[in-house]
Design a protein around this motif. Structure first.
Motif, PDB file in Angstrom:
ATOM      1  N   TRP A  47      14.650 -35.128  15.092  1.00 33.62           N
ATOM      2  CA  TRP A  47      13.853 -33.901  15.065  1.00 33.62           C
ATOM      3  C   TRP A  47      13.325 -33.552  16.450  1.00 33.62           C
ATOM      4  O   TRP A  47      12.620 -34.340  17.077  1.00 33.62           O
ATOM      5  N   HIS A  49      12.126 -30.129  16.875  1.00 29.85           N
ATOM      6  CA  HIS A  49      11.433 -28.871  16.600  1.00 29.85           C
ATOM      7  C   HIS A  49      12.286 -27.650  16.904  1.00 29.85           C
ATOM      8  O   HIS A  49      11.782 -26.533  16.909  1.00 29.85           O
ATOM      9  N   ALA A  53      17.981 -28.517  14.842  1.00 25.17           N
ATOM     10  CA  ALA A  53      17.361 -29.552  14.006  1.00 25.17           C
ATOM     11  C   ALA A  53      16.879 -28.953  12.689  1.00 25.17           C
ATOM     12  O   ALA A  53      17.036 -29.563  11.618  1.00 25.17           O
ATOM     13  N   SER A  54      16.322 -27.752  12.745  1.00 22.47           N
ATOM     14  CA  SER A  54      15.870 -27.070  11.530  1.00 22.47           C
ATOM     15  C   SER A  54      17.043 -26.757  10.609  1.00 22.47           C
ATOM     16  O   SER A  54      16.957 -26.931   9.393  1.00 22.47           O
ATOM     17  N   LEU A  57      18.241 -29.928   8.916  1.00 25.83           N
ATOM     18  CA  LEU A  57      17.326 -30.278   7.825  1.00 25.83           C
ATOM     19  C   LEU A  57      17.645 -29.449   6.584  1.00 25.83           C
ATOM     20  O   LEU A  57      17.739 -29.987   5.472  1.00 25.83           O
ATOM     21  N   ILE A  72      11.429 -39.391  10.213  1.00 24.22           N
ATOM     22  CA  ILE A  72      11.557 -38.293  11.168  1.00 24.22           C
ATOM     23  C   ILE A  72      11.412 -38.886  12.563  1.00 24.22           C
ATOM     24  O   ILE A  72      10.352 -39.390  12.927  1.00 24.22           O
ATOM     25  N   THR A  74      11.333 -38.395  16.527  1.00 24.69           N
ATOM     26  CA  THR A  74      11.135 -37.479  17.640  1.00 24.69           C
ATOM     27  C   THR A  74      11.179 -38.299  18.919  1.00 24.69           C
ATOM     28  O   THR A  74      10.518 -39.328  19.019  1.00 24.69           O
ATOM     29  N   LEU A  92       5.725 -29.856   9.046  1.00 30.84           N
ATOM     30  CA  LEU A  92       6.906 -30.536   8.527  1.00 30.84           C
ATOM     31  C   LEU A  92       6.581 -31.293   7.237  1.00 30.84           C
ATOM     32  O   LEU A  92       7.359 -31.269   6.285  1.00 30.84           O
TER      33      LEU A  92
END
Length: 166
Positions: A47, A49, A53-54, A57, A72, A74, A92
């Motif tokens: 992830w 942001h 990545a979105s 998901l 998750i 990061t 999230l």
């Protein structure tokens, strides 16, 4: 003979990269070495942001609904940049709750000397993940070819299946 193996491996990766970047759908890549066991119960989501990545998901929705554990990950997070964009961790978690996923575990790492790709692979191993979900190819293909990148590193060295979304 080793030259033929290298050429075959290079060709396979080239085909994989082409499929990932042109399919218009998520692509599940499976390591060509090792034994494949059931996937999707312990998922690592890479992830950053970002848009890719979105999308990854969202593309993994049906798999994430059945997961027993979601981590998750990061890497090299710049919290001051996120504050300026009004992005909160709670966003999230609220998304996961609304979708009916298990509550995610957060893992924040620094890539330091390992690089982002190797940091993702190490985290997947440390967490016992059976699947990685991530966006692919944030740079242009020519920049990836010239400079390398996370997606290429993962394709070269994957140890668990990866759901790539581009």
């Amino acid at each position: 003979m080793s030259q033929n193996v290298k050429q075959t491996s290079s060709l396979r990766q080239s085909i994989a990269e082409t499929v990932i970047t042109t399919a218009g759908r998520p692509v599940l890549m499976v390591p060509y070495i090792g034994e494949l066991s059931p996937i999707g119960s312990r998922i690592l989501v890479s992830w950053d942001h970002g848009r890719r990545a979105s999308r990854a998901l969202a593309d993994a929705d049906h798999i994430l609904k059945n997961a027993q554990e979601i981590v998750i990950l990061t890497i090299d997070e710049k919290t001051n940049k996120l504050d300026n964009l009004d992005i909160n961790d709670d966003d999230l978690e609220a998304y996961f709750a609304a979708k009916g996923y298990v509550a995610p575990k957060r893992l924040r790492l620094d890539s330091a000397d390992a690089g982002i790709g190797n940091t993702i692979l190490n985290a997947a191993s440390d967490q016992g993940s059976d699947l990685i979900v991530m966006g692919a190819y944030n740079r242009s293909r020519i920049r990836e070819w010239m400079l390398g990148g996370t997606s290429k590193t993962l394709l070269d060295s994957m140890t668990v299946p990866i759901l790539f979304s581009h």
